[in-house]
Motif scaffolding. Structure first.
Motif, PDB file in Angstrom:
ATOM      1  N   ASP A 134     -11.115  -8.480  -2.339  1.00 24.19           N
ATOM      2  CA  ASP A 134     -11.713  -8.890  -3.610  1.00 24.19           C
ATOM      3  C   ASP A 134     -10.704  -9.419  -4.610  1.00 24.19           C
ATOM      4  O   ASP A 134     -11.079  -9.905  -5.682  1.00 24.19           O
ATOM      5  CB  ASP A 134     -12.463  -7.703  -4.233  1.00 24.19           C
ATOM      6  CG  ASP A 134     -13.642  -7.254  -3.382  1.00 24.19           C
ATOM      7  OD1 ASP A 134     -14.210  -8.107  -2.681  1.00 24.19           O
ATOM      8  OD2 ASP A 134     -13.978  -6.061  -3.416  1.00 24.19           O
ATOM      9  N   LYS A 135      -9.421  -9.326  -4.280  1.00 28.07           N
ATOM     10  CA  LYS A 135      -8.385  -9.822  -5.173  1.00 28.07           C
ATOM     11  C   LYS A 135      -8.091 -11.294  -4.912  1.00 28.07           C
ATOM     12  O   LYS A 135      -8.181 -11.775  -3.779  1.00 28.07           O
ATOM     13  CB  LYS A 135      -7.085  -9.029  -4.957  1.00 28.07           C
ATOM     14  CG  LYS A 135      -7.124  -7.600  -5.474  1.00 28.07           C
ATOM     15  CD  LYS A 135      -6.730  -7.532  -6.927  1.00 28.07           C
ATOM     16  CE  LYS A 135      -6.525  -6.079  -7.346  1.00 28.07           C
ATOM     17  NZ  LYS A 135      -6.173  -5.953  -8.771  1.00 28.07           N
ATOM     18  N   GLN A 155      -6.918  -6.227   0.361  1.00 29.95           N
ATOM     19  CA  GLN A 155      -7.692  -6.269  -0.885  1.00 29.95           C
ATOM     20  C   GLN A 155      -8.491  -7.565  -0.940  1.00 29.95           C
ATOM     21  O   GLN A 155      -8.135  -8.501  -1.658  1.00 29.95           O
ATOM     22  CB  GLN A 155      -6.761  -6.143  -2.089  1.00 29.95           C
ATOM     23  CG  GLN A 155      -6.001  -4.823  -2.124  1.00 29.95           C
ATOM     24  CD  GLN A 155      -5.331  -4.561  -3.455  1.00 29.95           C
ATOM     25  OE1 GLN A 155      -5.835  -4.928  -4.512  1.00 29.95           O
ATOM     26  NE2 GLN A 155      -4.178  -3.919  -3.419  1.00 29.95           N
ATOM     27  N   THR A 194       0.800  -1.228   0.000  1.00 26.70           N
ATOM     28  CA  THR A 194       0.000   0.000   0.000  1.00 26.70           C
ATOM     29  C   THR A 194       0.833   1.278   0.000  1.00 26.70           C
ATOM     30  O   THR A 194       0.338   2.334  -0.393  1.00 26.70           O
ATOM     31  CB  THR A 194      -0.922   0.052   1.229  1.00 26.70           C
ATOM     32  OG1 THR A 194      -0.120   0.192   2.424  1.00 26.70           O
ATOM     33  CG2 THR A 194      -1.766  -1.209   1.337  1.00 26.70           C
ATOM     34  N   LYS A 196      -4.688 -10.242   1.522  1.00 25.12           N
ATOM     35  CA  LYS A 196      -6.123 -10.540   1.461  1.00 25.12           C
ATOM     36  C   LYS A 196      -6.918  -9.627   2.384  1.00 25.12           C
ATOM     37  O   LYS A 196      -8.047  -9.222   2.059  1.00 25.12           O
ATOM     38  CB  LYS A 196      -6.368 -12.007   1.830  1.00 25.12           C
ATOM     39  CG  LYS A 196      -7.773 -12.498   1.474  1.00 25.12           C
ATOM     40  CD  LYS A 196      -7.990 -12.489  -0.038  1.00 25.12           C
ATOM     41  CE  LYS A 196      -9.348 -13.030  -0.433  1.00 25.12           C
ATOM     42  NZ  LYS A 196      -9.564 -13.010  -1.884  1.00 25.12           N
TER      43      LYS A 196
END
Length: 538
Positions: free
Chosen positions: A426-427, A424, A67, A421
Motif C-alpha cells: 500500500d506504500k 508494503q 523490516t 513493494k
C-alpha cells in the motif's frame, strides 16, 4: 503431538514460517529441487523467482533492512551460490539479518571433481558469520535455529548448504519458535548513563549525528536537540527521519550533505551519535567528545574516536537521556548559528533545484521528486551520482530510504524497490537509479511485471558513469570506459510490460512524475540528465 514425517525441504519451510518468513527470493536450480517442490506444495511462504541470484540476495537484504526481520534467499550450487555474493556482501556490510540457503552436490560427491562443486563454507566465509553444510536430515531444525538466532541476534548474514539428496530425505523434528531473548537485553542502567549526561551538560556547541538505527526515536531526538541546543545532522541512512522544516535539522553531512554544515560540525564540542556507525571523514570535529549509542559494541571501533560507548537500543537509551537533560540551559548563540546554516543551505538548495535547461540538471530532478513523491513513500536508491544528488537536494518529509550503505554496489535500487513493494504493497515505492546501475539488473524489470509490482523507477540518464568520471577528473587521470551505450529505456520498459515515460523538457518533470506515481502498473521515467560535475567530489 508426534512428529509429522516431512522432507528436509518441507520441514525447513515450516520452521522458516514460524520465524515469520513470508518470502524466499531465488533462482531455481537442480540441487534445490527438494526446496522448490516443498515451496510449490504450500502457501505460507511465497517464492519470488528472479532473473539473477544477485537480485535475490539484494531483495533479501532490502527486506531485512526495511523490516528488521530475517531476509531469505536461495540458489543452486556453484555459479548460483557465487552469484549471491554481491547481495550478501551488501547485507554483511550494512548488518542486515539475511539467511542464504544453497543447494550442494549430493552427499557422495562432496569434495570431488563433481561439476559446479565448490566448498561453499569457504566461499561464504568473508560474509557469513555462520555457515554450515547439513550432513544429516535430523539436524535440520538445529542448524536453522542456530542460523536464525545468529542472524537476528547479531544482525549478520548466515548460510546453509544442503546436499541435493538430503533436501528430499525424510527428517525428524518439530519447528519451534525462537526464544524471546533473541533481541538481547539492555546493557545499561539509568545510573550508568550519568557519565554521558555529565559530558553532555558540558556542551556549549553540541551536535547530534543520527542514522537509520534512530528511526524509532526521531521525535525524541528532535525534542532533545531543542532542549540541548544541538544541530541535527544525518547520515544517508538517516535521511527521512526528520522533516526538513524542523528547527535544528541541518540535513546531511559529508558528500552530498549540507555544504555549510561541515565547518559548523568541526566546531562541535560534544557529539552524540545515535543509530549510526558512519563517521564523515574530512568533516569531523577535532576536539569533540564523542558519545555513541549502539547495540553492538564492535561498532564503537569503526574509526570513530568514541570517548563513551553506550551499549543498548537507541529507543531505550534516548528517553533516559532526554529525561536527565530536563532543565539544561542551552547556548542560544550556538542555536542561532545552526539556524543560520540551515537557512543559508535552504536558500541555495532552492536555487539549485530551480536550475533550468535540457538535459535536466540533477538538482532540478530532485526537486521535482520532492514535490511529487508521497511524504510516507519508500525511496530505493541505487549507488552512484544519483545517490549524492538525492542526498544533497531531495528535501525529505519523512520518507523511508533504502540504499547500499557500506557495500555501495551498483544494481541495488530496482531489487530494493521490488522487495519494498512486496512487503508494503500500500506504500508508494520509488527507485531513484542511474543508467549504469539499472543496466546491471535490467532483466529483473520482468520480475516486477511477473508479480504486478506497482513501483516507479526514475532513471537519471546521462549516458555515463558520472561519479567515476568526476573522480577521475579530481585525480587528474585520463578516462576510458565511463561512457555508456544505453538502450532506449522507454521502449525497453514497454517491451517488459512496463509503462515508459520521458519528459521532453525540465518544465514537464512534475507532470510526468505525477503521471508515473499515479499509474497502477510498473512505470519507468527516463530523464535525460545533464553531465554535471558534483561540487563535493573528492
Amino acid at each position: 503431538m508426534g512428529n509429522k514425517e516431512r522432507t528436509v525441504g518441507e520441514l525447513m519451510l515450516d520452521q522458516l514460517s514460524m520465524f515469520g518468513v513470508k518470502r524466499i527470493y531465488g533462482v531455481v536450480g537442480d540441487t534445490t529441487f527438494g526446496l522448490i517442490d516443498a515451496l510449490a506444495k504450500q502457501d505460507k511462504i511465497q517464492y519470488i523467482a528472479v532473473k539473477h541470484e544477485s537480485t535475490a540476495a539484494f531483495m533479501a537484504s532490502a527486506e531485512a533492512k526495511l523490516t528488521g526481520g530475517l531476509g531469505v534467499c536461495t540458489a543452486t550450487m556453484g555459479p548460483g551460490a557465487a552469484n549471491l555474493l554481491n547481495g550478501l556482501g551488501d547485507a554483511h556490510a550494512d548488518r542486515a539479518p539475511v539467511l542464504a540457503i544453497t543447494g550442494q552436490a549430493q552427499s557422495d560427491k562432496i569434495g570431488t571433481e563433481y561439476p559446479q562443486y565448490v566448498d561453499q563454507q569457504e566461499l561464504m566465509k568473508p560474509f557469513a558469520a555462520y555457515s554450515a553444510n547439513l550432513a544429516n536430515p535430523d539436524a535440520t531444525i538445529e542448524v536453522l535455529q542456530k542460523a536464525a538466532r545468529t542472524s537476528l541476534g547479531q544482525r549478520v548474514v548466515t548460510h546453509l548448504s544442503i546436499p541435493k539428496d538430503i533436501f528430499m530425505m525424510p527428517a525428524k523434528g518439530e519447528p519451534r519458535p525462537l526464544p524471546n531473548v533473541i533481541e538481547g537485553a539492555s546493557n545499561f542502567t539509568k545510573e550508568s548513563l550519568e557519565h554521558a549526561i555529565g559530558i553532555m551538560k558540558t556542551a556549549k556547541q553540541p551536535m547530534i549525528l543520527a542514522g537509520l538505527g534512530a528511526t524509532s526515536v526521531s521525535e525524541e531526538l528532535e525534542t532533545l536537540a531543542n532542549l540541548w541546543g544541538a544541530g541535527i545532522l544525518t547520515s544517508l541512512g538517516g535521511k527521512g527521519l526528520f522533516n526538513e522544516s524542523s528547527e535544528l535539522v541541518l540535513q546531511g553531512i559529508g558528500e552530498g550533505g549540507n555544504p555549510y554544515a561541515a565547518d559548523l560540525f568541526k566546531e562541535a564540542d560534544v557529539v552524540l551519535l545515535a543509530g549510526t556507525t558512519w563517521w564523515p571523514e574530512g568533516y569531523v570535529p577535532t576536539n569533540a567528545r564523542i558519545i555513541q549509542i549502539d547495540r553492538q559494541f564492535d561498532k564503537f571501533v569503526k574509526e570513530i574516536p568514541t570517548e563513551l560507548g553506550i551499549m543498548g537500543k537507541t529507543e531505550e537509551v534516548v528517553p533516559f537521556i532526554l529525561e536527565s537533560m530536563q532543565g539544561f540551559s542551552r547556548s542560544e548563540d550556538w542555536v542561532t548559528r545552526c539556524q543560520k546554516v540551515k537557512e543559508k543551505w535552504a536558500e541555495q538548495n532552492k536555487k539549485e533545484g530551480s536550475t533550468t535547461g535540457y538535459p535536466v540538471h540533477p538538482s532540478r530532478i530532485m526537486h521535482a521528486l520532492d514535490r511529487t513523491v508521497a511524504p510516507d513513500a519508500i525511496l530505493a536508491l541505487d549507488t552512484g551520482d544519483n545517490t549524492v544528488w538525492t542526498n544533497r537536494n531531495f528535501r525529505q518529509k519523512g520518507q523511508s530510504v533504502l540504499f547500499s550503505g557500506y557495500w555501495r554496489t551498483l544494481g541495488f535500487g530496482l531489487p530494493a524497490a521490488m522487495a519494498a513493494k512486496l512487503i508494503q504493497p500500500d506504500k508508494q515505492v520509488v527507485a531513484i537509479v542511474g543508467d549504469g546501475g539499472l543496466q546491471m539488473v535490467l532483466a529483473d524489470l520482468l520480475t516486477a511485471t511477473r508479480y504486478g509490482l506497482n513501483i516507479t523507477v526514475v532513471v537519471l540518464n546521462n549516458e555515463s558513469l558520472q561519479m567515476e568520471r568526476d573522480k577521475l577528473k579530481v585525480a587528474e587521470k585520463e578516462e576510458v570506459g565511463v561512457d555508456l551505450t544505453n538502450p532506449d529505456f522507454v521502449k525497453l520498459a514497454e517491451a517488459c510490460g512496463w509503462k515508459g515515460l520521458r519528459p521532453a523538457s525540465d518544465s514537464e518533470l512534475e507532470s510526468v512524475m505525477e503521471e508515473a506515481l499515479n499509474t497502477n502498473a510498473p512505470t519507468l521515467v527516463d530523464v535525460r540528465t545533464a553531465q554535471v560535475f558534483f561540487p563535493e567530489t573528492n
